[in-house]
Design a protein around this motif. Structure first.
Motif, PDB file in Angstrom:
ATOM      1  N   SER A 192     -13.063 -11.156  -2.386  1.00 28.57           N
ATOM      2  CA  SER A 192     -13.258 -12.238  -3.361  1.00 28.57           C
ATOM      3  C   SER A 192     -13.176 -11.649  -4.557  1.00 28.57           C
ATOM      4  CB  SER A 192     -14.499 -13.066  -3.164  1.00 28.57           C
ATOM      5  OG  SER A 192     -15.495 -12.331  -3.234  1.00 28.57           O
ATOM      6  N   SER A 193     -13.637 -10.436  -4.764  1.00 34.43           N
ATOM      7  CA  SER A 193     -13.631  -9.684  -6.138  1.00 34.43           C
ATOM      8  C   SER A 193     -12.481  -8.922  -6.505  1.00 34.43           C
ATOM      9  CB  SER A 193     -14.775  -8.713  -6.288  1.00 34.43           C
ATOM     10  OG  SER A 193     -16.046  -9.357  -5.919  1.00 34.43           O
ATOM     11  N   LEU A 194     -11.798  -8.358  -5.524  1.00 34.14           N
ATOM     12  CA  LEU A 194     -10.614  -7.292  -5.439  1.00 34.14           C
ATOM     13  C   LEU A 194      -9.265  -8.052  -5.020  1.00 34.14           C
ATOM     14  CD1 LEU A 194     -12.661  -4.388  -4.913  1.00 34.14           C
ATOM     15  CD2 LEU A 194     -11.571  -4.732  -7.065  1.00 34.14           C
ATOM     16  N   LYS A 195      -9.287  -8.970  -4.253  1.00 34.57           N
ATOM     17  CA  LYS A 195      -7.991  -9.571  -3.990  1.00 34.57           C
ATOM     18  C   LYS A 195      -7.414  -8.860  -3.016  1.00 34.57           C
ATOM     19  CE  LYS A 195      -9.335 -13.346  -6.065  1.00 34.57           C
ATOM     20  NZ  LYS A 195     -10.242 -14.429  -5.398  1.00 34.57           N
ATOM     21  N   LYS A 196      -7.909  -7.771  -2.424  1.00 33.41           N
ATOM     22  CA  LYS A 196      -7.314  -6.934  -1.226  1.00 33.41           C
ATOM     23  C   LYS A 196      -8.320  -6.638  -0.209  1.00 33.41           C
ATOM     24  CE  LYS A 196      -4.304  -4.550  -4.512  1.00 33.41           C
ATOM     25  NZ  LYS A 196      -3.614  -3.059  -5.055  1.00 33.41           N
ATOM     26  N   GLU A 197      -7.807  -5.826   0.717  1.00 28.45           N
ATOM     27  CA  GLU A 197      -8.401  -5.327   1.974  1.00 28.45           C
ATOM     28  C   GLU A 197      -8.985  -4.150   1.407  1.00 28.45           C
ATOM     29  OE1 GLU A 197      -9.033  -7.056   4.830  1.00 28.45           O
ATOM     30  OE2 GLU A 197      -8.078  -8.727   3.578  1.00 28.45           O
ATOM     31  N   PRO A 198      -9.962  -3.551   2.106  1.00 25.68           N
ATOM     32  CA  PRO A 198     -10.568  -2.172   1.691  1.00 25.68           C
ATOM     33  C   PRO A 198      -9.973  -0.962   2.418  1.00 25.68           C
ATOM     34  CG  PRO A 198     -11.873  -3.544   3.424  1.00 25.68           C
ATOM     35  CD  PRO A 198     -10.905  -4.375   3.068  1.00 25.68           C
ATOM     36  N   GLU A 199      -8.827  -0.695   2.195  1.00 32.27           N
ATOM     37  CA  GLU A 199      -7.909   0.019   2.770  1.00 32.27           C
ATOM     38  C   GLU A 199      -8.336   1.576   2.223  1.00 32.27           C
ATOM     39  OE1 GLU A 199      -3.911  -1.467   2.525  1.00 32.27           O
ATOM     40  OE2 GLU A 199      -4.104  -2.672   4.124  1.00 32.27           O
ATOM     41  N   ARG A 200      -7.875   2.504   2.923  1.00 34.18           N
ATOM     42  CA  ARG A 200      -8.118   4.170   2.526  1.00 34.18           C
ATOM     43  C   ARG A 200      -7.858   4.301   0.952  1.00 34.18           C
ATOM     44  NH1 ARG A 200      -8.624   9.470   5.154  1.00 34.18           N
ATOM     45  NH2 ARG A 200      -8.795   8.090   7.138  1.00 34.18           N
ATOM     46  N   LYS A 201      -6.225   4.131   0.600  1.00 35.57           N
ATOM     47  CA  LYS A 201      -5.725   4.391  -0.576  1.00 35.57           C
ATOM     48  C   LYS A 201      -6.246   3.662  -1.413  1.00 35.57           C
ATOM     49  CE  LYS A 201      -1.186   4.281  -2.873  1.00 35.57           C
ATOM     50  NZ  LYS A 201       0.110   3.997  -2.866  1.00 35.57           N
ATOM     51  N   PHE A 202      -6.545   2.425  -1.416  1.00 33.49           N
ATOM     52  CA  PHE A 202      -7.418   1.541  -2.366  1.00 33.49           C
ATOM     53  C   PHE A 202      -8.566   1.817  -2.857  1.00 33.49           C
ATOM     54  CE2 PHE A 202      -8.793  -2.858  -4.051  1.00 33.49           C
ATOM     55  CZ  PHE A 202      -8.256  -2.865  -5.418  1.00 33.49           C
ATOM     56  N   LEU A 203      -9.552   2.257  -1.668  1.00 37.10           N
ATOM     57  CA  LEU A 203     -10.630   2.637  -1.956  1.00 37.10           C
ATOM     58  C   LEU A 203     -10.588   4.019  -2.818  1.00 37.10           C
ATOM     59  CD1 LEU A 203     -12.603   1.903   1.371  1.00 37.10           C
ATOM     60  CD2 LEU A 203     -12.675   0.473  -0.574  1.00 37.10           C
ATOM     61  N   ARG A 204      -9.885   4.905  -2.478  1.00 39.28           N
ATOM     62  CA  ARG A 204      -9.817   6.064  -3.389  1.00 39.28           C
ATOM     63  C   ARG A 204      -9.266   5.958  -4.837  1.00 39.28           C
ATOM     64  NH1 ARG A 204     -10.766  10.936  -1.777  1.00 39.28           N
ATOM     65  NH2 ARG A 204     -10.540  10.372   0.253  1.00 39.28           N
ATOM     66  N   GLU A 205      -8.678   5.025  -4.970  1.00 37.34           N
ATOM     67  CA  GLU A 205      -8.081   4.600  -6.174  1.00 37.34           C
ATOM     68  C   GLU A 205      -9.329   4.028  -7.078  1.00 37.34           C
ATOM     69  OE1 GLU A 205      -4.983   1.749  -5.653  1.00 37.34           O
ATOM     70  OE2 GLU A 205      -3.652   3.296  -5.212  1.00 37.34           O
ATOM     71  N   LEU A 206      -9.953   3.126  -6.376  1.00 38.49           N
ATOM     72  CA  LEU A 206     -11.307   2.557  -7.163  1.00 38.49           C
ATOM     73  C   LEU A 206     -12.167   3.495  -7.555  1.00 38.49           C
ATOM     74  CD1 LEU A 206     -11.774  -0.539  -4.915  1.00 38.49           C
ATOM     75  CD2 LEU A 206     -11.021  -0.487  -7.269  1.00 38.49           C
ATOM     76  N   VAL A 207     -12.573   4.456  -6.653  1.00 39.91           N
ATOM     77  CA  VAL A 207     -13.245   5.699  -6.810  1.00 39.91           C
ATOM     78  C   VAL A 207     -13.099   6.373  -8.069  1.00 39.91           C
ATOM     79  CG1 VAL A 207     -14.234   7.998  -6.336  1.00 39.91           C
ATOM     80  CG2 VAL A 207     -14.273   5.935  -4.559  1.00 39.91           C
ATOM     81  N   GLU A 208     -11.493   6.785  -8.152  1.00 41.80           N
ATOM     82  CA  GLU A 208     -10.915   7.469  -9.442  1.00 41.80           C
ATOM     83  C   GLU A 208     -11.105   6.960 -10.751  1.00 41.80           C
ATOM     84  OE1 GLU A 208      -7.178   8.693  -7.722  1.00 41.80           O
ATOM     85  OE2 GLU A 208      -8.033  10.322  -6.341  1.00 41.80           O
TER      86      GLU A 208
END
Length: 311
Positions: A192-208
């Motif tokens: 609901s917050s990010l409108k995406k699934e918690p996939e590996r690439k996206f999580l790493r992008e958020l961390v960075e």
């Protein structure tokens, strides 16, 4: 030297728990029975888990002056949560939750918060400046903004719990993450917050992008995924008899924060926290079975897992 490891911002709740054969739907009625009246509350539950594990945790919250207030305070003390920053306010009703548990152990919940939203900034500043980390749900954005910015000034880390019920989380998620050091989502909160699934690439992008130390997404029976600057890890859920899933995420969060403060590797942290949550859902109530470290380690060992780190 800071006096506390964590200040947990969030009031306790009184949970009325009903056992039902199935969860009711729209315009529906089921016959159940009340099985318990217990103390709960999302952040408060996590604080109790931390306290039981030996974290020096204090609560920044509000209670009224009735018997429910006494229940909340007594349970904090039982679980080693410091209460010096709790405000007592005459006429304030306790936050209430009505929880329905079906025959599979799954739940539905109706939450009725009180109207008390004020936080004493004198107490808040003292609590935050004397803590290594502040743990908070960003449900009230302005309150979160003020406390998180003050935490940054005092070199106090900000750990957020983001769930699906948080109002306007999508519109404000960039600001929330920019003010955070660690972000813990449940899966629906992430979607609901990010409108995406918690996939590996996206999580790493958020961390960075947001310079996060860790991002964690709990996925119920599908386990948990997590990412930091060094690694991406996942852990399946433990297979246990389910009695009541209430508080599973809160238990996970409190145990994960304990691991973070004690320098566990990320994979060991989510393993430990998952085990703490699995033990708790085998009991009734959000705090049905808050475990010690020894109990969690014994559970992990009995499930053929080896815990090799931490202190």
């Amino acid at each position: 030297m800071k006096k506390f490891d964590v200040v947990a911002v969030g009031s306790g709740t009184v949970d009325l728990i009903f056992k039902v054969p199935r969860l009711p739907g729209n315009d529906d009625k089921v016959v159940g029975r009340k099985i318990a009246e217990l103390v709960g509350g999302t952040v408060a539950n996590s604080a109790c888990v931390m306290g039981k594990l030996g974290v020096k945790v204090t609560s920044l919250s509000t209670v009224g002056n009735d018997h429910y207030a006494n229940m909340i305070i007594d349970d904090f003390h039982k679980n080693n949560v410091d209460t010096r920053f709790i405000q007592y306010k005459k006429g304030v009703d306790a936050n209430m939750a009505i929880i329905f548990i079906d025959d599979t152990g799954e739940k539905a919940l109706v939450y009725a918060p009180n109207n008390e939203t004020e936080t004493s900034m004198v107490q808040a500043k003292e609590a935050i400046s004397n803590s290594k980390a502040v743990y908070i749900m960003p449900a009230q954005l302005e309150k979160f903004r003020v406390l998180a910015r003050y935490a940054k000034e005092k070199n106090t880390e900000v750990i957020v719990d983001i769930e699906s019920h948080i109002k306007n989380s999508h519109e404000n998620i960039d600001e929330i993450l920019s003010l955070s050091d660690i972000a813990i989502f449940n899966k629906e909160g992430f979607r609901s917050s990010l409108k995406k699934e918690p996939e590996r690439k996206f999580l790493r992008e958020l961390v960075e992008i947001f310079n996060l130390k860790s991002i964690v997404v709990t996925c119920g029976s599908n386990g948990v995924v997590a990412c930091n600057g060094n690694s991406h890890v996942s852990h399946p859920s433990y297979k246990v008899p389910v009695v009541d899933t209430t508080g599973a995420g809160d238990t996970f969060n409190g145990a994960f924060i304990y691991c973070y403060l004690n320098d566990y590797d990320l994979d060991e942290a989510i393993k430990f926290a998952s085990a703490a949550a699995a033990i708790n859902i085998s009991w009734t109530g959000a705090r049905g079975k808050i475990s010690t470290r020894d109990e969690i380690e014994a559970f992990i060992a009995s499930n053929n897992y080896q815990l090799s780190g931490g202190s």
